[in-house]
Write a protein that holds these residues in place. Structure first.
Motif, PDB file in Angstrom:
ATOM      1  N   TYR A   1      17.177   1.946  36.630  1.00 41.55           N
ATOM      2  CA  TYR A   1      17.467   2.634  37.888  1.00 41.55           C
ATOM      3  C   TYR A   1      16.972   4.077  37.919  1.00 41.55           C
ATOM      4  CZ  TYR A   1      21.064   6.194  37.223  1.00 41.55           C
ATOM      5  OH  TYR A   1      21.713   7.360  36.902  1.00 41.55           O
ATOM      6  N   THR A   2      16.856   4.714  36.758  1.00 38.72           N
ATOM      7  CA  THR A   2      16.449   6.126  36.743  1.00 38.72           C
ATOM      8  C   THR A   2      15.027   6.316  37.257  1.00 38.72           C
ATOM      9  OG1 THR A   2      16.644   8.129  35.395  1.00 38.72           O
ATOM     10  CG2 THR A   2      15.416   6.301  34.429  1.00 38.72           C
ATOM     11  N   ALA A   3      14.229   5.231  37.278  1.00 36.82           N
ATOM     12  CA  ALA A   3      12.869   5.309  37.817  1.00 36.82           C
ATOM     13  C   ALA A   3      12.821   4.911  39.285  1.00 36.82           C
ATOM     14  CB  ALA A   3      11.945   4.394  37.014  1.00 36.82           C
ATOM     15  N   GLY A   4      13.976   4.593  39.862  1.00 32.29           N
ATOM     16  CA  GLY A   4      14.022   4.111  41.231  1.00 32.29           C
ATOM     17  C   GLY A   4      14.282   5.197  42.257  1.00 32.29           C
ATOM     18  N   LEU A   5      14.362   4.780  43.516  1.00 35.93           N
ATOM     19  CA  LEU A   5      14.496   5.716  44.624  1.00 35.93           C
ATOM     20  C   LEU A   5      15.890   6.331  44.718  1.00 35.93           C
ATOM     21  CD1 LEU A   5      12.549   3.725  47.380  1.00 35.93           C
ATOM     22  CD2 LEU A   5      11.672   5.444  45.783  1.00 35.93           C
ATOM     23  N   SER A   6      16.870   5.780  43.979  1.00 35.57           N
ATOM     24  CA  SER A   6      18.213   6.355  43.999  1.00 35.57           C
ATOM     25  C   SER A   6      18.577   6.979  42.659  1.00 35.57           C
ATOM     26  CB  SER A   6      19.246   5.291  44.381  1.00 35.57           C
ATOM     27  OG  SER A   6      19.269   4.238  43.424  1.00 35.57           O
ATOM     28  N   SER A   7      17.571   7.354  41.874  1.00 40.51           N
ATOM     29  CA  SER A   7      17.796   8.015  40.584  1.00 40.51           C
ATOM     30  C   SER A   7      18.629   9.278  40.781  1.00 40.51           C
ATOM     31  CB  SER A   7      16.448   8.377  39.951  1.00 40.51           C
ATOM     32  OG  SER A   7      16.608   9.249  38.865  1.00 40.51           O
ATOM     33  N   SER A   8      19.826   9.309  40.215  1.00 43.47           N
ATOM     34  CA  SER A   8      20.718  10.445  40.474  1.00 43.47           C
ATOM     35  C   SER A   8      20.150  11.751  39.923  1.00 43.47           C
ATOM     36  CB  SER A   8      22.116  10.180  39.889  1.00 43.47           C
ATOM     37  OG  SER A   8      22.040   9.910  38.513  1.00 43.47           O
ATOM     38  N   ILE A   9      19.564  11.723  38.726  1.00 42.85           N
ATOM     39  CA  ILE A   9      19.003  12.941  38.155  1.00 42.85           C
ATOM     40  C   ILE A   9      17.702  13.318  38.873  1.00 42.85           C
ATOM     41  CG2 ILE A   9      18.008  13.989  36.076  1.00 42.85           C
ATOM     42  CD1 ILE A   9      19.977  12.370  34.421  1.00 42.85           C
ATOM     43  N   GLY A  10      16.835  12.333  39.113  1.00 45.38           N
ATOM     44  CA  GLY A  10      15.591  12.602  39.819  1.00 45.38           C
ATOM     45  C   GLY A  10      15.819  13.184  41.203  1.00 45.38           C
TER      46      GLY A  10
ATOM     47  N   PHE B   1      22.007  23.003  40.737  1.00 41.81           N
ATOM     48  CA  PHE B   1      22.629  24.001  39.864  1.00 41.81           C
ATOM     49  C   PHE B   1      21.689  24.566  38.794  1.00 41.81           C
ATOM     50  CE2 PHE B   1      23.230  20.137  37.448  1.00 41.81           C
ATOM     51  CZ  PHE B   1      23.206  20.532  36.125  1.00 41.81           C
ATOM     52  N   LEU B   2      20.553  23.898  38.535  1.00 44.54           N
ATOM     53  CA  LEU B   2      19.591  24.419  37.556  1.00 44.54           C
ATOM     54  C   LEU B   2      18.315  24.940  38.223  1.00 44.54           C
ATOM     55  CD1 LEU B   2      19.806  21.850  34.605  1.00 44.54           C
ATOM     56  CD2 LEU B   2      20.548  24.232  34.601  1.00 44.54           C
ATOM     57  N   ALA B   3      18.369  25.137  39.539  1.00 46.55           N
ATOM     58  CA  ALA B   3      17.178  25.567  40.268  1.00 46.55           C
ATOM     59  C   ALA B   3      16.641  26.904  39.765  1.00 46.55           C
ATOM     60  CB  ALA B   3      17.481  25.651  41.765  1.00 46.55           C
ATOM     61  N   ASP B   4      17.519  27.814  39.355  1.00 49.65           N
ATOM     62  CA  ASP B   4      17.073  29.123  38.864  1.00 49.65           C
ATOM     63  C   ASP B   4      16.327  29.010  37.536  1.00 49.65           C
ATOM     64  OD1 ASP B   4      18.210  30.301  41.049  1.00 49.65           O
ATOM     65  OD2 ASP B   4      20.079  30.863  40.035  1.00 49.65           O
ATOM     66  N   VAL B   5      16.605  27.942  36.777  1.00 52.25           N
ATOM     67  CA  VAL B   5      15.980  27.774  35.461  1.00 52.25           C
ATOM     68  C   VAL B   5      14.684  26.971  35.565  1.00 52.25           C
ATOM     69  CG1 VAL B   5      16.300  26.862  33.119  1.00 52.25           C
ATOM     70  CG2 VAL B   5      18.252  27.846  34.366  1.00 52.25           C
ATOM     71  N   MET B   6      14.722  25.851  36.287  1.00 54.64           N
ATOM     72  CA  MET B   6      13.592  24.926  36.303  1.00 54.64           C
ATOM     73  C   MET B   6      12.928  24.801  37.668  1.00 54.64           C
ATOM     74  SD  MET B   6      15.828  21.375  36.053  1.00 54.64           S
ATOM     75  CE  MET B   6      14.419  20.325  35.801  1.00 54.64           C
ATOM     76  N   GLY B   7      13.524  25.398  38.699  1.00 47.10           N
ATOM     77  CA  GLY B   7      12.996  25.259  40.046  1.00 47.10           C
ATOM     78  C   GLY B   7      13.385  23.921  40.654  1.00 47.10           C
ATOM     79  N   VAL B   8      12.912  23.690  41.857  1.00 48.23           N
ATOM     80  CA  VAL B   8      13.108  22.394  42.510  1.00 48.23           C
ATOM     81  C   VAL B   8      11.932  21.501  42.117  1.00 48.23           C
ATOM     82  CG1 VAL B   8      13.267  21.183  44.718  1.00 48.23           C
ATOM     83  CG2 VAL B   8      14.380  23.415  44.429  1.00 48.23           C
TER      84      VAL B   8
ATOM     85  N   GLN C   1      24.079  18.041  29.851  1.00 49.92           N
ATOM     86  CA  GLN C   1      22.892  18.094  28.998  1.00 49.92           C
ATOM     87  C   GLN C   1      21.788  18.970  29.569  1.00 49.92           C
ATOM     88  OE1 GLN C   1      21.956  14.256  27.535  1.00 49.92           O
ATOM     89  NE2 GLN C   1      20.221  14.915  26.286  1.00 49.92           N
ATOM     90  N   GLY C   2      21.694  19.022  30.889  1.00 51.15           N
ATOM     91  CA  GLY C   2      20.629  19.789  31.510  1.00 51.15           C
ATOM     92  C   GLY C   2      20.580  21.246  31.107  1.00 51.15           C
ATOM     93  N   PRO C   3      21.719  21.989  31.179  1.00 52.37           N
ATOM     94  CA  PRO C   3      21.684  23.414  30.845  1.00 52.37           C
ATOM     95  C   PRO C   3      21.238  23.700  29.418  1.00 52.37           C
ATOM     96  CG  PRO C   3      23.684  22.885  32.053  1.00 52.37           C
ATOM     97  CD  PRO C   3      23.038  21.575  31.709  1.00 52.37           C
ATOM     98  N   LEU C   4      21.379  22.727  28.515  1.00 47.07           N
ATOM     99  CA  LEU C   4      20.957  22.934  27.135  1.00 47.07           C
ATOM    100  C   LEU C   4      19.534  22.414  26.898  1.00 47.07           C
ATOM    101  CD1 LEU C   4      24.248  21.802  25.354  1.00 47.07           C
ATOM    102  CD2 LEU C   4      23.444  24.138  25.663  1.00 47.07           C
TER     103      LEU C   4
END
Length: 438
Positions: free
Chosen positions: A150-159, A168-175, A364-367
Motif C-alpha cells: 500500500y505504501t506505493a499506492g495512491l493512499s500511501s499515508s507517508i507519501g 510537520f517536517l516541511a521545514d526540514v525536508m520541504g514538501v 521516525q521521520g524527525p530522526l
C-alpha cells in the motif's frame, strides 16, 4: 516442501497466537517495562505520557477511519459489488482462486487501502463460495497480503503526508511531490517485483490436503425495509431520492478537481472527500449510503478500539527516548549505501510496536530525515523506505487485518501463519531492491 512447512507453521500459530486486542495490551505492557529498564525515565512520567498520548492522534485517527470507511462504502455500491462477484466467478480452480484474490485486491490497494479492505473481503468470500477446493484461510491471507504494497499506492499515508503543505517536517525536508515518492522509478520497480513474486510464493504455500473451504457466517442480519415497503411521505421521499446524493457528491467532486487543477498533490483529505463524493453519487439514495456506512462501521470498531492504545505506545516510545535509542542505534551503523535498507529494517521493527504509517512517521521521520540528508540520501527516498518498512511488517502485526476478518468471519490466527512466511519473503526481496534501486 513449502506447503508442508506453511501448514505446520499455521497450526503452531493458531495454537499460540492470541486475539489482536490482547496483542495490543501485551505490546503496551512490554513497552512500559522496556522503557523502565532501558531508559532513565521516571515511571510516573511514563504513565503521564501514555495517558496524554492516548488522545494525541485523534485527528489522524479520524482521517484513517474515514479513509477506510469511505473506501468500504464505495466498494459496496451495487454495480461495483456485482462487478467483483462477476470477476470472482472466473476463479474455477484453487490456484486461480488464490491468484485472482491477490491480484484484484492488489489493484484495489493501489487505488485506496480502505477500498481494498472491502474489495478483498468480498472477492475472498465470493471466490470461496464458488470454489470449495480453495483453502479459505489462505484465500483470506491473499486478500490481506497486498497491505505490504500500500505504501506505493495512491493512499500511501507517508507519501501523501509529505506531499501535504505545512506537514510537520516541511521545514526540514520541504514538501515532497508524489513524483519523488509513490511515483519514483525505484518505488514502481519494487511494486512490480512484489506483485509478480508474491503470488508465486503463495501458490507454493497452498496446502494439498486438509483443505478448509468457505463456510457462511452464522450471523444473519435482519431484513431491512426497502423503499417500497415504507409508507411514502415527504420525509421518506427525501431520504430515498438519488438526486440529493448526486448533487452533494458533485460538490465534493468539483472541489477535488479544482484542487488537483491548482497543482495540489493527492493527500489524505482529498482522497477522503473524493471517495465520499463518489459513494454519495453512486449509491441510490442518502438512506442507502447511510445504511452502507453504518454497516461498514461494525468492521472498523476493532481499529477504533485499539488505535488509542497504539497511540499511547507511540507516546511512550517518544517520551522515554526508547524510539531514539532504536532508530539512532540503527542509523549509527549506516552508510550512504546502506542507509535505505537499515531504515527499512528499523521501520519494520517499529511498526510492530506502532502499526500506523502516520504515527510511525511522526516517530521516525524527525530522526531519519536529518540523518539521511546528511549522508546525501534524497528525502523522498527516506520517506518511502520508512513506508515500505511500515507496510512490510503489517503482515506480522495483525491490526489492519481486523476489518477483513470481521467481514469473512475468521480469526487472526487462521491466516497469520501464512502471512508471517510471506513477510519473510517480502523482507528479503525488498531489502535487495531497496539497496540497489534507491
Amino acid at each position: 516442501m513449502l506447503n508442508r512447512v506453511s501448514e505446520r507453521f499455521s497450526k503452531v500459530v493458531q495454537r499460540f497466537l492470541p486475539d489482536a486486542f490482547v496483542i495490543a495490551v501485551l505490546m503496551t505492557l512490554f513497552v512500559f517495562v522496556l522503557a523502565i529498564i532501558v531508559t532513565p525515565t521516571d515511571p510516573l512520567e511514563l504513565f503521564q505520557s501514555y495517558g496524554d498520548g492516548f488522545w494525541t492522534y485523534l485527528a489522524f485517527t479520524m482521517q484513517m477511519v474515514l479513509l477506510l470507511m469511505t473506501g468500504m462504502v464505495l466498494a459496496s455500491v451495487p454495480f461495483i459489488r456485482k462487478g467483483l462477484e462477476a470477476l470472482s466467478a472466473k476463479a474455477n480452480t484453487a490456484n486461480k482462486a488464490y491468484l485472482y484474490t491477490f491480484l484484484i485486491t492488489s489493484a484495489a490497494y493501489y487505488i485506496n487501502w480502505g477500498l481494498a479492505v472491502i474489495v478483498g473481503a468480498i472477492v475472498a468470500r465470493e471466490v470461496g463460495k464458488r470454489n470449495q477446493n480453495a483453502h479459505f484461510p489462505l484465500l483470506v491471507a491473499c486478500a490481506y497480503a497486498p497491505t505490504a504494497l500500500y505504501t506505493a499506492g495512491l493512499s500511501s499515508s507517508i507519501g501523501l503526508t509529505v506531499a501535504t503543505k505545512d506537514h510537520f517536517l516541511a521545514d526540514v525536508m520541504g514538501v515532497i511531490p508524489t513524483s519523488d515518492t509513490i511515483f519514483h522509478p525505484g518505488t514502481i520497480l519494487i511494486l512490480i517485483t512484489l506483485v509478480i513474486t508474491m503470488p508465486i510464493f503463495i501458490l507454493f504455500m497452498a496446502p494439498k490436503k486438509n483443505i478448509i473451504p468457505y463456510t457462511p457466517k452464522e450471523k444473519e442480519q435482519q431484513p431491512i425495509k426497502t423503499e417500497k415497503e415504507e409508507e411514502k411521505t415527504f420525509a421518506t421521499s427525501l431520504e430515498n431520492t438519488p438526486i440529493l446524493g448526486i448533487l452533494i457528491g458533485l460538490v465534493g467532486l468539483i472541489y477535488t478537481i479544482l484542487q488537483l487543477g491548482k497543482g495540489t498533490d493527492l493527500n489524505l483529505n482529498l482522497i477522503n472527500i473524493l471517495f465520499l463524493s463518489l459513494g454519495l453519487m453512486f449509491h441510490r439514495s442518502l438512506n442507502q449510503y447511510g445504511k452502507a456506512f453504518q454497516e461498514a462501521a461494525g468492521s472498523i470498531s476493532p481499529i477504533i478500539l485499539q488505535f488509542p492504545f497504539y497511540a499511547g505506545i507511540i507516546a511512550l516510545l517518544g517520551s522515554s527516548g526508547l524510539a531514539d535509542i532504536i532508530i539512532k542505534g540503527m542509523i549509527s551503523i549506516s552508510s550512504t549505501e546502506s542507509f535505505g535498507v537499515i531504515t527499512y529494517w528499523t521501520a519494520g521493527l517499529v511498526n510492530l510496536l506502532a502499526p500506523s504509517g502516520g504515527g510511525q512517521w511522526a516517530l521516525q521521520g524527525p530522526l531519519s530525515v536529518p540523518a539521511g540528508m546528511e549522508l546525501g540520501v534524497d528525502p523522498g527516498v527516506i520517506a518511502m523506505v520508512v513506508g515500505w518498512g511500515d507496510a512490510w511488517t503489517n503482515l506480522i502485526q495483525p491490526f489492519w487485518a481486523l476489518p477483513i476478518l470481521s467481514i469473512v468471519g475468521l480469526h487472526i490466527r487462521h491466516i497469520m501463519g501464512y502471512c508471517i512466511l510471506l513477510a519473510i519473503w517480502i523482507g528479503i526481496v525488498s531489502s535487495i531492491l531497496i539497496y540497489f534501486v534507491y
